[in-house]
Design a protein around this motif. Structure first.
Motif, PDB file in Angstrom:
ATOM      1  N   GLY A  10       5.802  49.858  17.558  1.00  0.00           N
ATOM      2  CA  GLY A  10       7.008  50.690  17.427  1.00  0.00           C
ATOM      3  C   GLY A  10       7.231  51.920  18.020  1.00  0.00           C
ATOM      4  O   GLY A  10       8.055  52.161  19.150  1.00  0.00           O
ATOM      5  N   ARG A  11       5.666  51.261  19.937  1.00  0.00           N
ATOM      6  CA  ARG A  11       5.930  52.443  20.516  1.00  0.00           C
ATOM      7  C   ARG A  11       6.708  51.883  21.464  1.00  0.00           C
ATOM      8  O   ARG A  11       7.743  52.716  22.628  1.00  0.00           O
ATOM      9  CB  ARG A  11       4.478  52.729  20.684  1.00  0.00           C
ATOM     10  N   GLU A  12       6.378  50.727  21.488  1.00  0.00           N
ATOM     11  CA  GLU A  12       7.407  49.757  22.035  1.00  0.00           C
ATOM     12  C   GLU A  12       8.818  49.853  22.301  1.00  0.00           C
ATOM     13  O   GLU A  12       9.792  49.561  23.248  1.00  0.00           O
ATOM     14  CB  GLU A  12       7.028  48.482  22.534  1.00  0.00           C
ATOM     15  N   HIS A  13       9.401  49.382  21.012  1.00  0.00           N
ATOM     16  CA  HIS A  13      10.716  50.312  20.987  1.00  0.00           C
ATOM     17  C   HIS A  13      11.262  51.014  21.645  1.00  0.00           C
ATOM     18  O   HIS A  13      11.985  51.538  22.200  1.00  0.00           O
ATOM     19  CB  HIS A  13      11.578  49.522  19.293  1.00  0.00           C
ATOM     20  N   ALA A 365       8.539  47.626  14.174  1.00  0.00           N
ATOM     21  CA  ALA A 365       7.614  47.001  14.648  1.00  0.00           C
ATOM     22  C   ALA A 365       7.223  45.992  14.605  1.00  0.00           C
ATOM     23  O   ALA A 365       7.303  45.282  14.847  1.00  0.00           O
ATOM     24  CB  ALA A 365       6.437  48.868  14.165  1.00  0.00           C
ATOM     25  N   GLY A 366       6.521  45.939  12.582  1.00  0.00           N
ATOM     26  CA  GLY A 366       6.425  44.376  12.406  1.00  0.00           C
ATOM     27  C   GLY A 366       7.411  43.897  11.880  1.00  0.00           C
ATOM     28  O   GLY A 366       7.704  44.234  10.446  1.00  0.00           O
ATOM     29  N   THR A 367       8.639  43.513  12.863  1.00  0.00           N
ATOM     30  CA  THR A 367       9.634  43.017  12.327  1.00  0.00           C
ATOM     31  C   THR A 367       9.856  41.902  12.980  1.00  0.00           C
ATOM     32  O   THR A 367       9.510  42.034  13.705  1.00  0.00           O
ATOM     33  CB  THR A 367      11.032  43.668  12.232  1.00  0.00           C
ATOM     34  N   LYS A 368      11.115  40.699  12.646  1.00  0.00           N
ATOM     35  CA  LYS A 368      11.349  39.341  12.719  1.00  0.00           C
ATOM     36  C   LYS A 368      12.428  39.187  12.485  1.00  0.00           C
ATOM     37  O   LYS A 368      12.579  39.370  11.056  1.00  0.00           O
ATOM     38  CB  LYS A 368      10.134  38.465  11.866  1.00  0.00           C
ATOM     39  N   GLY A 371      17.303  34.029  11.054  1.00  0.00           N
ATOM     40  CA  GLY A 371      18.279  34.111  10.731  1.00  0.00           C
ATOM     41  C   GLY A 371      19.411  34.726  11.271  1.00  0.00           C
ATOM     42  O   GLY A 371      19.209  35.869  12.186  1.00  0.00           O
ATOM     43  N   GLN A 372      20.378  35.673  10.373  1.00  0.00           N
ATOM     44  CA  GLN A 372      20.813  36.711  10.621  1.00  0.00           C
ATOM     45  C   GLN A 372      20.044  37.796   9.563  1.00  0.00           C
ATOM     46  O   GLN A 372      20.289  39.239  10.176  1.00  0.00           O
ATOM     47  CB  GLN A 372      21.826  36.579  10.295  1.00  0.00           C
ATOM     48  N   GLU A 373      18.439  37.846   9.104  1.00  0.00           N
ATOM     49  CA  GLU A 373      17.910  38.555   8.667  1.00  0.00           C
ATOM     50  C   GLU A 373      16.861  38.996   9.161  1.00  0.00           C
ATOM     51  O   GLU A 373      16.211  38.241   9.926  1.00  0.00           O
ATOM     52  CB  GLU A 373      17.707  38.294   7.354  1.00  0.00           C
ATOM     53  N   ILE A 374      16.631  40.797   8.729  1.00  0.00           N
ATOM     54  CA  ILE A 374      15.852  41.010   9.790  1.00  0.00           C
ATOM     55  C   ILE A 374      14.823  41.040   8.241  1.00  0.00           C
ATOM     56  O   ILE A 374      14.946  41.395   6.930  1.00  0.00           O
ATOM     57  CB  ILE A 374      16.020  42.336  10.084  1.00  0.00           C
ATOM     58  N   MET A 375      13.091  40.526   8.726  1.00  0.00           N
ATOM     59  CA  MET A 375      11.942  40.321   8.045  1.00  0.00           C
ATOM     60  C   MET A 375      10.539  41.190   8.139  1.00  0.00           C
ATOM     61  O   MET A 375      10.890  41.528   9.318  1.00  0.00           O
ATOM     62  CB  MET A 375      11.757  38.553   7.788  1.00  0.00           C
ATOM     63  N   THR A 376      10.276  41.296   7.578  1.00  0.00           N
ATOM     64  CA  THR A 376       9.004  41.688   7.808  1.00  0.00           C
ATOM     65  C   THR A 376       7.640  40.646   8.486  1.00  0.00           C
ATOM     66  O   THR A 376       8.351  39.976   8.317  1.00  0.00           O
ATOM     67  CB  THR A 376       8.177  42.497   6.269  1.00  0.00           C
ATOM     68  N   ASP A 377       7.257  41.578   8.898  1.00  0.00           N
ATOM     69  CA  ASP A 377       5.908  40.291  10.464  1.00  0.00           C
ATOM     70  C   ASP A 377       4.756  40.778  10.467  1.00  0.00           C
ATOM     71  O   ASP A 377       4.236  40.962  11.650  1.00  0.00           O
ATOM     72  CB  ASP A 377       7.067  40.147  11.625  1.00  0.00           C
ATOM     73  N   GLY A 378       4.347  42.652  10.044  1.00  0.00           N
ATOM     74  CA  GLY A 378       2.819  43.362  10.273  1.00  0.00           C
ATOM     75  C   GLY A 378       2.899  44.260   9.349  1.00  0.00           C
ATOM     76  O   GLY A 378       3.578  44.177   8.279  1.00  0.00           O
ATOM     77  N   GLY A 379       1.814  44.707   9.563  1.00  0.00           N
ATOM     78  CA  GLY A 379       1.194  45.997   8.444  1.00  0.00           C
ATOM     79  C   GLY A 379       2.794  47.424   8.755  1.00  0.00           C
ATOM     80  O   GLY A 379       2.654  47.959   7.651  1.00  0.00           O
ATOM     81  N   ARG A 380       2.314  47.805   9.749  1.00  0.00           N
ATOM     82  CA  ARG A 380       2.822  49.084  10.133  1.00  0.00           C
ATOM     83  C   ARG A 380       4.628  47.453  10.738  1.00  0.00           C
ATOM     84  O   ARG A 380       4.540  47.771  11.297  1.00  0.00           O
ATOM     85  CB  ARG A 380       3.195  49.632  11.313  1.00  0.00           C
ATOM     86  N   VAL A 381       5.885  48.281   9.504  1.00  0.00           N
ATOM     87  CA  VAL A 381       6.811  47.287   9.407  1.00  0.00           C
ATOM     88  C   VAL A 381       7.927  48.591  10.087  1.00  0.00           C
ATOM     89  O   VAL A 381       8.562  47.717  10.879  1.00  0.00           O
ATOM     90  CB  VAL A 381       7.406  46.982   8.383  1.00  0.00           C
ATOM     91  N   LEU A 382       8.252  49.608  10.217  1.00  0.00           N
ATOM     92  CA  LEU A 382       9.406  50.680  10.751  1.00  0.00           C
ATOM     93  C   LEU A 382       8.938  52.288  10.647  1.00  0.00           C
ATOM     94  O   LEU A 382       8.186  52.202   9.708  1.00  0.00           O
ATOM     95  CB  LEU A 382      10.410  50.596   9.611  1.00  0.00           C
ATOM     96  N   GLY A 383       9.420  52.431  11.706  1.00  0.00           N
ATOM     97  CA  GLY A 383       9.043  54.195  12.192  1.00  0.00           C
ATOM     98  C   GLY A 383      10.338  54.148  11.412  1.00  0.00           C
ATOM     99  O   GLY A 383      11.399  54.735  12.468  1.00  0.00           O
ATOM    100  N   VAL A 384      10.778  55.203  10.636  1.00  0.00           N
ATOM    101  CA  VAL A 384      12.122  55.876  10.526  1.00  0.00           C
ATOM    102  C   VAL A 384      11.422  57.641  10.874  1.00  0.00           C
ATOM    103  O   VAL A 384      11.154  58.188  10.392  1.00  0.00           O
ATOM    104  CB  VAL A 384      12.221  55.568   8.983  1.00  0.00           C
ATOM    105  N   THR A 385      12.383  57.290  11.928  1.00  0.00           N
ATOM    106  CA  THR A 385      12.559  59.335  12.624  1.00  0.00           C
ATOM    107  C   THR A 385      13.322  59.896  12.386  1.00  0.00           C
ATOM    108  O   THR A 385      14.878  59.438  12.811  1.00  0.00           O
ATOM    109  CB  THR A 385      12.254  58.145  14.149  1.00  0.00           C
ATOM    110  N   ALA A 386      13.583  61.272  12.077  1.00  0.00           N
ATOM    111  CA  ALA A 386      14.779  62.243  12.294  1.00  0.00           C
ATOM    112  C   ALA A 386      14.773  63.172  13.159  1.00  0.00           C
ATOM    113  O   ALA A 386      13.039  63.599  13.527  1.00  0.00           O
ATOM    114  CB  ALA A 386      15.097  61.986  11.122  1.00  0.00           C
TER     115      ALA A 386
END
Ligand code: AMP
Ligand code: GLY
Length: 428
Positions: A10-13, A365-368, A371-386
């Motif tokens: 997530g930091r790198e994103h 963070a951990g996503t991959k 094809g066209q779909e986005i799948m989980t690929d780690g322990g921490r997956v997304l940082g929903v930020t507002a």
């Protein structure tokens, strides 16, 4: 210019997202990146520990600037390697990165330069460590000297836990060579805070304050994680406290490293506990925090490339930072089981709802991509930020966004930002 960002979290994103807003940047590469990063950068299949592979890529693709996300390549000496090949790179040298690479070195620097920190003893003998722990009694904190993926510190509430931790680190070698030496540290009590600065080795500019939520469960219960959410500003870090941290902790360490012949350039992160006696250091990191970056960098109004160039060229004082007044909150969505074992490859739904959202950013963070779909690929997956008007509205906004996102086993804390809500937001 062409920029390479190293890392996949997530930091790198967040770094890629911010760098993509710079008018100076034509093209971004990220090694290895993730599904979210792939929307803004070309992902390159080289892992962060392959520093020779990264240097080879930067040379052959004529990268103008490399920005390092995680600590491992820094501790391995990526900055020295790139500089020896005339490649421009942002981060501390290997000798300076030892501040995170060796907790023994870090403790010695703190003691030498009078930086407040937990009292500690250093051991390379299992028997001696055991005797010391038995004499001292719990609570105490056992820490492996070297890098251990954020798991090298064990807070032990009983003697039995402490002895087991030492056995696991020194005899079972669960962290390999990183556990050849250990620190047995006094347990500190108080609220934790992250204090993160930019420095060119001489000039220091603090980032906006932030606070992380390290434990897995609500109410800061359960095992430690990489971080389950963060918010900025952190009302606990008042102007006075910030001054104190700069004077007593950050400046002595930056000056101390310079006088040791290890000038520190880059982002320096002090993990603190605010005790009754004042702020004390529990660790230094030689990089941005994750998820603190996700809460801090969206508030930064300056061009990050300008700041990075000023640091590399040793003229940071010329620029003061400009922060968005609005608070920012990042809530981490994790895979069920994290920080223990968890499954990967679960389909993530609802992401497209946010492609044009205002003031909601989904940091992957951990996503991959599959094809066209986005799948989980780690322990921490997304940082929903507002970003929002005030801390309450911002927290509500982030939680409302999460309602629209789903994957099998999604887990997130329901109380991110609760301390800021209790204290009422104070700007900095
Ligand atoms: P570290 O890997 O050093 O960041 O430690 C991980 C976590 O362990 C910290 O975030 C704290 O929650 C806890 N911790 C580390 N050192 C201490 C200490 N001396 N006293 C109390 N808790 C600590
Ligand atoms: N959020 C803690 C860290 O970045 O180390």
């Amino acid at each position: 210019m062409k920029v390479l960002v190293i890392g996949s979290g997530g930091r790198e994103h967040t770094l890629v997202w911010k760098i993509s807003q710079s008018p100076k940047v034509d093209k971004i590469y990220c090694a290895p990146g993730n599904a979210g990063i792939a929307e803004l950068a070309e992902c390159i299949d080289i892992t962060p520990d392959d520093i020779n592979g990264l240097a080879g890529f930067a040379l052959s693709d004529q990268i103008d600037l490399t920005v390092v996300g995680p600590e491992l390549p820094l501790v391995e000496g990526i900055v020295d390697l790139f500089e020896s090949r005339d490649l421009r790179i942002f981060g501390p040298s290997r000798q300076a990165a030892l501040l995170e690479g060796s907790k023994v070195f870090s403790k010695e620097i703190m003691l030498k330069y009078g930086v407040p920190t937990a009292g500690a003893e250093i051991f390379s003998s299992f028997e001696k460590a055991k005797d010391y722990i038995q004499a001292k009694g719990a609570p105490l904190v056992v820490k492996a000297d070297g890098l251990a993926g954020g798991k090298g510190a064990v807070v032990c509430h009983t003697l039995d836990e402490a002895l087991k931790a030492v056995e696991a680190i020194m005899q079972k070698k669960i962290f390999g060579e990183s556990g050849k030496r250990i620190l047995v540290e006094d347990c500190l009590f108080g609220e934790e805070a992250s204090f993160i600065v930019f420095t060119d080795g001489e000039n220091i500019v603090p980032m906006a304050s932030s606070q992380d939520h390290k434990r897995i469960y609500d109410g800061d219960k359960g095992p430690n994680t990489g971080g389950m959410g963060a918010y900025s500003p952190a009302p606990m870090i008042t102007r006075d406290l910030s001054e104190k941290i700069m004077q007593e902790i950050i400046r002595p360490v930056v000056n101390g490293l310079a006088s040791e012949g290890r000038p520190y350039k880059g982002v320096l992160y002090a993990g603190l506990i605010i005790t009754d006696e004042g702020p004390k250091v529990i660790e230094f990191n030689v990089r941005c925090g994750d998820p603190e970056s996700q809460a801090v960098i969206p508030r930064l109004k300056n061009d990050l490339i300008d700041i990075i160039n000023d640091i590399i060229d040793g003229r940071l004082s010329a620029r003061s930072l400009d922060w968005d007044e609005r608070p920012c909150v990042c809530i981490v969505c994790a895979s069920d089981g994290y920080p223990g074992s968890y499954q990967k490859g679960k389909l993530i739904s609802g992401l497209q709802e946010f492609s044009n959202a205002k003031d909601i950013i989904l940091f992957h963070a951990g996503t991959k991509l599959s094809g066209q779909e986005i799948m989980t690929d780690g322990g921490r997956v997304l940082g929903v930020t507002a970003l929002g008007k005030d801390i309450k509205e911002t927290i509500d906004k982030a939680y409302q966004a999460i309602e629209k996102i789903d994957f099998e086993g999604i887990y997130y804390r329901k109380d991110i930002g609760y301390r800021a809500l209790e204290k009422g937001a104070i700007k900095r």
